[in-house]
Scaffold this motif. Structure first.
Motif, PDB file in Angstrom:
ATOM      1  N   ALA A 156       0.785  -1.106   0.054  1.00  0.00           N
ATOM      2  CA  ALA A 156       0.067  -0.074  -0.141  1.00  0.00           C
ATOM      3  C   ALA A 156       0.906   1.162   0.065  1.00  0.00           C
ATOM      4  O   ALA A 156       0.605   2.245  -0.889  1.00  0.00           O
ATOM      5  N   ARG A 157       1.957   1.197   0.715  1.00  0.00           N
ATOM      6  CA  ARG A 157       2.762   2.432   0.925  1.00  0.00           C
ATOM      7  C   ARG A 157       3.465   2.568  -0.436  1.00  0.00           C
ATOM      8  O   ARG A 157       3.863   3.667  -0.983  1.00  0.00           O
ATOM      9  N   TRP A 158       3.987   1.349  -1.121  1.00  0.00           N
ATOM     10  CA  TRP A 158       4.653   1.659  -2.347  1.00  0.00           C
ATOM     11  C   TRP A 158       3.444   2.240  -3.382  1.00  0.00           C
ATOM     12  O   TRP A 158       3.994   3.109  -4.148  1.00  0.00           O
ATOM     13  N   ALA A 159       2.261   1.707  -3.396  1.00  0.00           N
ATOM     14  CA  ALA A 159       1.536   2.255  -4.228  1.00  0.00           C
ATOM     15  C   ALA A 159       1.215   3.713  -4.344  1.00  0.00           C
ATOM     16  O   ALA A 159       0.987   4.603  -5.185  1.00  0.00           O
ATOM     17  N   LEU A 160       1.227   4.163  -2.824  1.00  0.00           N
ATOM     18  CA  LEU A 160       0.944   5.705  -2.604  1.00  0.00           C
ATOM     19  C   LEU A 160       2.102   6.317  -2.957  1.00  0.00           C
ATOM     20  O   LEU A 160       1.859   7.422  -3.728  1.00  0.00           O
ATOM     21  N   ARG A 161       3.282   5.840  -2.894  1.00  0.00           N
ATOM     22  CA  ARG A 161       4.223   6.572  -3.448  1.00  0.00           C
ATOM     23  C   ARG A 161       4.366   6.582  -4.789  1.00  0.00           C
ATOM     24  O   ARG A 161       4.733   7.972  -5.456  1.00  0.00           O
ATOM     25  N   LYS A 162       4.030   5.471  -5.737  1.00  0.00           N
ATOM     26  CA  LYS A 162       4.042   5.980  -7.063  1.00  0.00           C
ATOM     27  C   LYS A 162       2.835   6.565  -7.362  1.00  0.00           C
ATOM     28  O   LYS A 162       3.021   7.331  -8.521  1.00  0.00           O
ATOM     29  N   GLY A 163       1.740   6.619  -6.807  1.00  0.00           N
ATOM     30  CA  GLY A 163       0.665   7.639  -7.123  1.00  0.00           C
ATOM     31  C   GLY A 163       1.209   8.851  -6.943  1.00  0.00           C
ATOM     32  O   GLY A 163       0.660   9.810  -7.703  1.00  0.00           O
ATOM     33  N   ILE A 164       1.763   9.243  -5.857  1.00  0.00           N
ATOM     34  CA  ILE A 164       2.250  10.596  -5.711  1.00  0.00           C
ATOM     35  C   ILE A 164       3.303  11.322  -6.751  1.00  0.00           C
ATOM     36  O   ILE A 164       3.095  12.345  -7.225  1.00  0.00           O
ATOM     37  N   ASP A 165       4.104  10.294  -7.186  1.00  0.00           N
ATOM     38  CA  ASP A 165       5.036  10.555  -8.292  1.00  0.00           C
ATOM     39  C   ASP A 165       4.231  10.925  -9.599  1.00  0.00           C
ATOM     40  O   ASP A 165       4.552  11.889 -10.214  1.00  0.00           O
ATOM     41  N   SER A 166       3.155   9.950  -9.753  1.00  0.00           N
ATOM     42  CA  SER A 166       2.590  10.106 -11.044  1.00  0.00           C
ATOM     43  C   SER A 166       1.599  11.577 -11.077  1.00  0.00           C
ATOM     44  O   SER A 166       1.496  12.078 -11.913  1.00  0.00           O
ATOM     45  N   ALA A 167       1.070  11.417  -9.777  1.00  0.00           N
ATOM     46  CA  ALA A 167       0.203  12.640  -9.740  1.00  0.00           C
ATOM     47  C   ALA A 167       0.939  13.891 -10.014  1.00  0.00           C
ATOM     48  O   ALA A 167       0.402  15.088 -10.683  1.00  0.00           O
ATOM     49  N   ARG A 168       2.000  14.016  -9.333  1.00  0.00           N
ATOM     50  CA  ARG A 168       2.693  15.395  -9.199  1.00  0.00           C
ATOM     51  C   ARG A 168       3.202  15.550 -10.780  1.00  0.00           C
ATOM     52  O   ARG A 168       3.358  16.576 -11.382  1.00  0.00           O
ATOM     53  N   SER A 169       3.893  14.438 -11.504  1.00  0.00           N
ATOM     54  CA  SER A 169       4.172  14.527 -13.100  1.00  0.00           C
ATOM     55  C   SER A 169       3.076  15.061 -13.991  1.00  0.00           C
ATOM     56  O   SER A 169       3.300  15.448 -14.950  1.00  0.00           O
ATOM     57  N   HIS A 170       1.770  14.775 -13.420  1.00  0.00           N
ATOM     58  CA  HIS A 170       0.689  15.046 -14.191  1.00  0.00           C
ATOM     59  C   HIS A 170      -0.151  16.442 -13.918  1.00  0.00           C
ATOM     60  O   HIS A 170      -1.118  16.645 -14.163  1.00  0.00           O
ATOM     61  N   HIS A 171       0.812  17.065 -12.729  1.00  0.00           N
ATOM     62  CA  HIS A 171       0.238  18.244 -12.284  1.00  0.00           C
ATOM     63  C   HIS A 171      -1.099  18.210 -11.587  1.00  0.00           C
ATOM     64  O   HIS A 171      -1.729  19.192 -11.519  1.00  0.00           O
ATOM     65  N   ASP A 201      -1.308  15.509  -2.790  1.00  0.00           N
ATOM     66  CA  ASP A 201      -1.406  15.886  -1.386  1.00  0.00           C
ATOM     67  C   ASP A 201      -2.336  14.957  -0.548  1.00  0.00           C
ATOM     68  O   ASP A 201      -2.042  14.450   0.428  1.00  0.00           O
ATOM     69  N   GLU A 202      -3.312  14.756  -1.214  1.00  0.00           N
ATOM     70  CA  GLU A 202      -4.350  13.522  -0.573  1.00  0.00           C
ATOM     71  C   GLU A 202      -3.529  12.182  -0.462  1.00  0.00           C
ATOM     72  O   GLU A 202      -3.552  11.572   0.569  1.00  0.00           O
ATOM     73  N   LEU A 203      -2.841  11.803  -1.412  1.00  0.00           N
ATOM     74  CA  LEU A 203      -2.009  10.349  -1.553  1.00  0.00           C
ATOM     75  C   LEU A 203      -0.913  10.679  -0.373  1.00  0.00           C
ATOM     76  O   LEU A 203      -0.747   9.705   0.372  1.00  0.00           O
ATOM     77  N   GLU A 204      -0.478  11.905  -0.133  1.00  0.00           N
ATOM     78  CA  GLU A 204       0.715  11.883   0.926  1.00  0.00           C
ATOM     79  C   GLU A 204       0.254  11.841   2.176  1.00  0.00           C
ATOM     80  O   GLU A 204       0.902  11.479   3.124  1.00  0.00           O
ATOM     81  N   ASP A 205      -1.040  12.509   2.255  1.00  0.00           N
ATOM     82  CA  ASP A 205      -1.867  12.392   3.706  1.00  0.00           C
ATOM     83  C   ASP A 205      -2.068  10.967   4.218  1.00  0.00           C
ATOM     84  O   ASP A 205      -1.864  10.619   5.169  1.00  0.00           O
ATOM     85  N   ARG A 206      -2.465  10.225   3.024  1.00  0.00           N
ATOM     86  CA  ARG A 206      -2.819   8.851   3.255  1.00  0.00           C
ATOM     87  C   ARG A 206      -1.732   7.891   3.598  1.00  0.00           C
ATOM     88  O   ARG A 206      -1.739   7.080   4.482  1.00  0.00           O
ATOM     89  N   LEU A 207      -0.472   8.372   3.059  1.00  0.00           N
ATOM     90  CA  LEU A 207       0.930   7.511   3.425  1.00  0.00           C
ATOM     91  C   LEU A 207       1.130   7.792   4.953  1.00  0.00           C
ATOM     92  O   LEU A 207       1.628   6.941   5.453  1.00  0.00           O
ATOM     93  N   LYS A 208       1.092   9.109   4.941  1.00  0.00           N
ATOM     94  CA  LYS A 208       1.179   9.465   6.493  1.00  0.00           C
ATOM     95  C   LYS A 208       0.488   8.820   7.583  1.00  0.00           C
ATOM     96  O   LYS A 208       0.924   8.386   8.686  1.00  0.00           O
ATOM     97  N   GLU A 209      -0.855   8.592   7.171  1.00  0.00           N
ATOM     98  CA  GLU A 209      -2.037   7.754   7.930  1.00  0.00           C
ATOM     99  C   GLU A 209      -1.186   6.147   8.148  1.00  0.00           C
ATOM    100  O   GLU A 209      -1.502   5.696   9.287  1.00  0.00           O
ATOM    101  N   LEU A 210      -0.645   5.796   7.095  1.00  0.00           N
ATOM    102  CA  LEU A 210      -0.296   4.494   7.264  1.00  0.00           C
ATOM    103  C   LEU A 210       1.016   4.379   7.931  1.00  0.00           C
ATOM    104  O   LEU A 210       1.428   3.186   8.657  1.00  0.00           O
ATOM    105  N   GLY A 211       1.728   5.322   8.104  1.00  0.00           N
ATOM    106  CA  GLY A 211       3.074   5.509   8.984  1.00  0.00           C
ATOM    107  C   GLY A 211       4.265   4.879   8.223  1.00  0.00           C
ATOM    108  O   GLY A 211       4.082   4.320   7.247  1.00  0.00           O
TER     109      GLY A 211
END
Length: 104
Positions: free
Chosen positions: A73-88, A94-104
């Motif tokens: 799940a953490r891996w998918a969130l990191r990939k999602g963050i990178d992908s979302a940022r690359s597509h502006h 930001d939402e995915l980063e918040d979810r990643l923080k929640e997972l710890g």
């Protein structure tokens, strides 16, 4: 009815296995019907064949979370963050980063 939709999407995908949109729609339906393992399998295939903008990784991370596969799940969130940022898509990132923080 939900089972019928899944079946129709499976049939469409069998006819056109490279149709990434059908694969994503199938994964989404499987997720909605609590078939998290199958949803994760389809989402893994989807992100392997198409450039996602973040949403598929968000759904994949949630499927992994519900399967208690937290490292994935953490891996998918990191990939999602990178992908979302690359597509502006900064709001999604930001939402995915918040979810990643929640997972710890």
């Amino acid at each position: 009815m939900a089972g019928e939709r899944v079946q129709k999407l499976r049939e469409l995908l069998a006819k056109a296995p490279n149709d990434s949109m059908t694969r994503y729609m199938l994964a989404n339906e499987l997720f909605k019907n609590a078939h998290y393992e199958e949803a994760a399998d389809e989402l893994e295939a989807y992100v392997g064949q198409d450039a996602d903008e973040g949403a598929a990784y968000r759904l994949l991370a949630e499927a992994y979370r519900r399967l208690n596969r937290l490292d994935q799940a953490r891996w998918a969130l990191r990939k999602g963050i990178d992908s979302a940022r690359s597509h502006h898509h900064d709001g999604m990132a930001d939402e995915l980063e918040d979810r990643l923080k929640e997972l710890g």
